[in-house]
Design an enzyme around this catalytic site. Structure first.
Site, PDB file in Angstrom:
ATOM      1  N   PRO A 160      -9.131   5.379   0.461  1.00  0.00           N
ATOM      2  CA  PRO A 160      -8.830   5.643   1.822  1.00  0.00           C
ATOM      3  C   PRO A 160      -8.284   7.137   1.731  1.00  0.00           C
ATOM      4  O   PRO A 160      -7.132   7.376   1.457  1.00  0.00           O
ATOM      5  CB  PRO A 160      -7.896   4.634   2.477  1.00  0.00           C
ATOM      6  CG  PRO A 160      -7.655   3.721   1.482  1.00  0.00           C
ATOM      7  CD  PRO A 160      -8.104   4.287   0.159  1.00  0.00           C
ATOM      8  N   GLU A 161      -9.073   7.955   2.114  1.00  0.00           N
ATOM      9  CA  GLU A 161      -8.626   9.526   2.484  1.00  0.00           C
ATOM     10  C   GLU A 161      -8.547   9.769   3.768  1.00  0.00           C
ATOM     11  O   GLU A 161      -8.510   8.733   4.542  1.00  0.00           O
ATOM     12  CB  GLU A 161      -9.423  10.455   1.844  1.00  0.00           C
ATOM     13  CG  GLU A 161      -9.437   9.899   0.239  1.00  0.00           C
ATOM     14  CD  GLU A 161     -10.486  10.897  -0.825  1.00  0.00           C
ATOM     15  OE1 GLU A 161     -10.440  12.135  -0.202  1.00  0.00           O
ATOM     16  OE2 GLU A 161     -11.172  10.613  -1.581  1.00  0.00           O
ATOM     17  N   HIS A 219      -5.437 -11.633  -1.132  1.00  0.00           N
ATOM     18  CA  HIS A 219      -4.826 -10.367  -0.997  1.00  0.00           C
ATOM     19  C   HIS A 219      -4.558 -10.199   0.557  1.00  0.00           C
ATOM     20  O   HIS A 219      -4.656  -8.738   0.736  1.00  0.00           O
ATOM     21  CB  HIS A 219      -5.970  -9.568  -1.556  1.00  0.00           C
ATOM     22  CG  HIS A 219      -6.364  -9.917  -2.957  1.00  0.00           C
ATOM     23  ND1 HIS A 219      -5.311  -9.802  -3.838  1.00  0.00           N
ATOM     24  CD2 HIS A 219      -7.615 -10.179  -3.699  1.00  0.00           C
ATOM     25  CE1 HIS A 219      -5.940 -10.044  -4.946  1.00  0.00           C
ATOM     26  NE2 HIS A 219      -7.339 -10.338  -4.769  1.00  0.00           N
ATOM     27  N   ARG A 241      -4.971  -4.254  -4.902  1.00  0.00           N
ATOM     28  CA  ARG A 241      -4.097  -3.746  -5.844  1.00  0.00           C
ATOM     29  C   ARG A 241      -2.695  -3.584  -5.704  1.00  0.00           C
ATOM     30  O   ARG A 241      -1.719  -3.062  -6.195  1.00  0.00           O
ATOM     31  CB  ARG A 241      -4.775  -1.978  -6.316  1.00  0.00           C
ATOM     32  CG  ARG A 241      -5.992  -2.406  -7.277  1.00  0.00           C
ATOM     33  CD  ARG A 241      -6.556  -1.078  -7.558  1.00  0.00           C
ATOM     34  NE  ARG A 241      -5.893  -0.358  -8.409  1.00  0.00           N
ATOM     35  CZ  ARG A 241      -6.181   0.731  -8.929  1.00  0.00           C
ATOM     36  NH1 ARG A 241      -7.377   1.458  -8.418  1.00  0.00           N
ATOM     37  NH2 ARG A 241      -5.842   1.309  -9.789  1.00  0.00           N
ATOM     38  N   ARG A 277       0.020  30.321  -9.421  1.00  0.00           N
ATOM     39  CA  ARG A 277      -0.233  28.785  -9.825  1.00  0.00           C
ATOM     40  C   ARG A 277      -1.341  28.939 -11.133  1.00  0.00           C
ATOM     41  O   ARG A 277      -2.399  29.409 -10.534  1.00  0.00           O
ATOM     42  CB  ARG A 277      -0.482  27.840  -8.584  1.00  0.00           C
ATOM     43  CG  ARG A 277       0.794  27.872  -7.935  1.00  0.00           C
ATOM     44  CD  ARG A 277       1.999  26.931  -8.451  1.00  0.00           C
ATOM     45  NE  ARG A 277       1.523  25.789  -8.804  1.00  0.00           N
ATOM     46  CZ  ARG A 277       1.420  24.694  -7.975  1.00  0.00           C
ATOM     47  NH1 ARG A 277       1.916  24.855  -6.679  1.00  0.00           N
ATOM     48  NH2 ARG A 277       1.341  23.560  -8.407  1.00  0.00           N
TER      49      ARG A 277
END
Length: 270
Positions: A2-3, A91, A110, A151
């Site tokens: 999930p983004e 779950h 998870r 950076r």
DNA sequence: AACGAATCCTGTGCGC
DNA sequence: TGCGCACAGGATTCGT
């Protein structure tokens, strides 16, 4: 999985079912997600009316007059809205029972996700250091350019750092860099302002297109009604190693960056 | 300060 | 078919 697009798709799917509803009960079956679920949460939510369901970065904020429940889906979290919930599986860690009998069920094999609490007027530490929303005016190429000066870190890692811009994970970082024609391994500090402007547009466009398709389903992700996301078919590079670049035909390559798989076209990206 | 790596968990898919 | 291992979309925390 999930983004931002998956979280936003989840939010949009849940909105009509949740907003305005009164919560009957929160049923917790396991407390040990990424962080322990606060014990007093059922008490804080019971009998409260849901005022709104917002998104900040990859977090959902379910708000009542008492405060906000903070929900993160981690890697494998899925929220479903069920009219007739069956027996919970191993779950299915919590249920939010609504007045009308429907149930919001959270499933997460998870257990990298979380369910936390934010009192009114407070900002949870997890939300405190987040960068701008990529779909807002605050997100610009110039900002990325400024923040990246000096950076040496690979631009893909830089883009996935939630303090620079939120919501971009492994899939959409690869996809956005392809759309902008930038090599994901290039040092963030060695990319011009012009190219960052192109990247910001690419990030925004990629995320918007993915939201329109209901997100990307690789394995676990599903919309609240059980449908998968269809952006998988639209991926340009992610998970396509060895296949022909849709633009130039060269084989897509995979390499490790920061212990994560990155995908790119060696011909289109520099 | 900035960077790399380990870490939390379970499930899946691959090679042998 | 069965077994062991590598790897998976996130993001904090720790060590250098």
């Amino acid at each position: 999985m999930p983004e931002l697009p998956e979280v936003e798709t989840t939010r949009l799917g849940l909105l009509p079912h949740l907003v305005g509803q009164q919560i009957q009960a929160l049923i917790l079956r396991r407390y040990d997600l990424r962080w322990p679920i606060p014990r007093q949460l059922p008490e804080l939510l019971a009998q409260q009316r849901i005022k709104c369901l917002d998104r900040r970065a990859k977090y959902l904020l379910l708000t009542t007059s008492h405060g906000s429940a903070l929900i993160h889906l981690g890697m494998t979290g899925v929220l479903r809205i069920l009219a007739a919930p069956g027996e919970p599986g191993p779950h299915d860690h919590w249920d939010l029972r609504l007045e009308n009998g429907w149930v919001l069920r959270y499933s997460d094999p998870r257990r990298f996700g979380c369910l936390l609490w934010q009192a009114p007027g407070q900002i949870h530490p997890l939300l405190a250091r987040l960068g701008p929303e990529p779909l807002s005016e605050a997100f610009t190429g110039e900002l990325l350019w400024q923040r990246s000066r000096g950076r040496k870190v690979a631009v893909k890692i830089f883009l996935m750092d939630q303090s620079n811009v939120v919501g971009v994970g492994n899939i959409y970082a690869s996809e956005s860099l392809f759309a902008a024609g930038i090599d994901p391994a290039r040092a963030a500090g060695r990319i011009s302002c012009i190219r960052y402007a192109r990247l910001a547009v690419a990030v925004r466009d990629t995320l918007r297109r993915a939201i329109r398709r209901g997100g990307t389903t690789l394995h676990d992700f599903h919309q609240p009604d059980g449908q998968p996301g269809y952006f998988y078919q639209d991926l340009s590079v992610y998970d396509r190693q060895g296949q022909a670049c849709r633009h130039c035909g060269a084989p897509i390559r995979q390499r490790q960056l920061g212990q994560r798989a990155s995908y790119y076209c060696p011909h289109c990206q520099h």
